[in-house]
Design an enzyme around this catalytic site. Structure first.
Site, short mmCIF file in Angstrom:
data_model
loop_
_atom_site.label_atom_id
_atom_site.label_comp_id
_atom_site.label_asym_id
_atom_site.label_seq_id
_atom_site.Cartn_x
_atom_site.Cartn_y
_atom_site.Cartn_z
N ASP A 68 46.18 -11.81 92.77
CA ASP A 68 46.18 -12.07 94.21
C ASP A 68 46.98 -11.01 94.95
O ASP A 68 47.90 -10.38 94.40
CB ASP A 68 46.71 -13.46 94.53
CG ASP A 68 48.14 -13.68 94.04
OD1 ASP A 68 48.44 -13.27 92.90
OD2 ASP A 68 48.95 -14.29 94.78
N GLU A 133 50.82 -15.57 92.72
CA GLU A 133 52.17 -15.00 92.72
C GLU A 133 52.64 -14.71 94.13
O GLU A 133 53.82 -14.89 94.45
CB GLU A 133 52.18 -13.70 91.89
CG GLU A 133 53.58 -13.22 91.52
CD GLU A 133 54.24 -12.33 92.56
OE1 GLU A 133 55.45 -12.10 92.46
OE2 GLU A 133 53.55 -11.88 93.49
#
Length: 375
Positions: A68, A133
């Protein structure tokens, strides 16, 4: 074009803003499966996670990272489409170029090279990849670690591909991080007319002396491995928007990045003690993002230092500075954790980029680590 650069571009082209993975893990999983990895796709909530292993026994070297990326910010400030990887003057532009799709690509191609030259390597190679994250970090690495613990699986060495370098690739290796404790503070006042302050209670005014004390305080001096604890206000809001109304409430968000010389309970008591001392009526919610961790000198840090030295001729600085990473969830497993990646100068910025040469250098560094730990 190298295989690592080509894979980096493929991953950048996938719009994987937290918590969306956009097929990045599928690309990685296919390549790992082709090498004989056992691949698990673990989805918790709306978060995709990948856990993959190769080998049956011996110490586990885990590559960890995230697919991400943060939002792009104003598109008009980008020179090119942030999800259309573009090379210009030896630099690759795109969201995630540095944080951390180049790191993911280097892990994969280094593993391919290592398994090709040593198909019967010792130990085990693992991958722990998440799409959470940059977001809440609840259903990502943290949840995978809980699953692994319940299954009595371990990680001995963890190499996190976060962009750790500062001026040139390999100049810095992270061997720990400070803890992160956040607070959501509401200061209660009494709304009123600005012309009649005696009939109101302005929460901005009541907080000001306490805020001055919190921000000017020397919390500690750190220690030989950690920077001192710091306090920062990240958001502060009060008022109705009208110029003649005393606000009845103030909301603030703050963060303490703390060294191991502090304790959670001790930090909370200091903050709340200062608020009480100044007679503030408040509500306070605490959020722990991660406790500090530190990896002392050992096989992993030694292998990383030697791999960098072999490729660059330079000895990296070992640091615990910077923000948090998912290493904070893996270290409590008893794992040695280091972070080694490309230069971090443009991470989270518009026109995020990485020098092309860094992508291939990182591949060589990761390959060097595997050769030293799993030969």
């Amino acid at each position: 074009m190298s295989a690592t650069l080509e894979l980096t571009q493929d991953l950048i082209a996938r719009n994987s803003v937290t918590p969306v993975d956009a097929g990045c893990q599928e690309v990685m999983a296919r390549r790992l499966a082709a090498l004989g990895f056992e691949v698990e796709m673990l989805r918790y909530g709306n978060v995709d996670n990948l856990w993959a292993t190769r080998g049956r026994s011996g110490p586990v070297l885990c590559f960890a990272g995230h697919t991400d990326v943060v939002p792009t910010g104003p598109l008009e400030e980008w020179r090119t489409d942030p999800f259309q990887p573009t090379i210009r003057d030896g630099v690759l532009y795109g969201r995630g170029a540095a944080d951390m799709k180049s790191g993911l690509a280097a892990m994969i191609t280094a593993t391919e090279a290592f398994v090709t030259e040593r198909p019967g390597h010792s130990g085990r190679i693992a991958y722990l990849i998440t799409s959470d994250e940059e977001g809440p970090s609840v259903d990502g690495t943290k949840k995978v670690v809980e699953t692994l613990g319940a299954r009595r699986e371990r990680i001995d060495y963890c190499l996190v591909g976060e962009p750790s370098s500062e001026q040139r690739i390999g100049d810095t290796i992270k061997i720990g991080r400070r803890g992160s404790l956040s607070g959501r503070l509401t200061v209660h006042g009494v709304q009123g007319h600005v012309a009649y302050p005696q009939l109101a209670e302005n929460p901005v005014h009541t907080l000001a002396p306490a805020l001055a004390e919190l921000t000017s305080r020397t919390w500690d001096h750190g220690n030989e491995h950690f920077q001192p604890t710091t306090f920062q206000i990240s958001n502060l809001n009060a008022g109705t928007g009208a110029p003649n109304v005393i606000p009845g409430e103030l909301k603030a968000r703050f963060n303490l990045r703390y060294s191991p010389v502090q304790t959670l309970d001790g930090l909370k008591e200091i903050v709340e003690g200062i608020l009480r001392k100044h007679g503030i009526r408040y509500t306070l919610e605490w959020y722990l993002s991660g406790e500090p961790f530190y990896t002392p000198p050992g096989p992993l840090s030694g292998a990383a230092v030697e791999a960098v030295r072999e490729v660059t001729g330079q000895v990296p600085r070992l640091s615990t500075g910077g923000g948090t990473s998912d290493g904070r969830f893996i270290a409590p497993m008893g794992a040695q954790v280091v972070e080694l990646g490309v230069v971090n100068a443009t991470i989270h910025k518009v026109n995020e980029c990485v020098r092309i040469e860094e992508v291939d250098i990182l591949h060589s560094m990761y390959l060097g680590v595997m050769r030293r730990l799993l030969a």
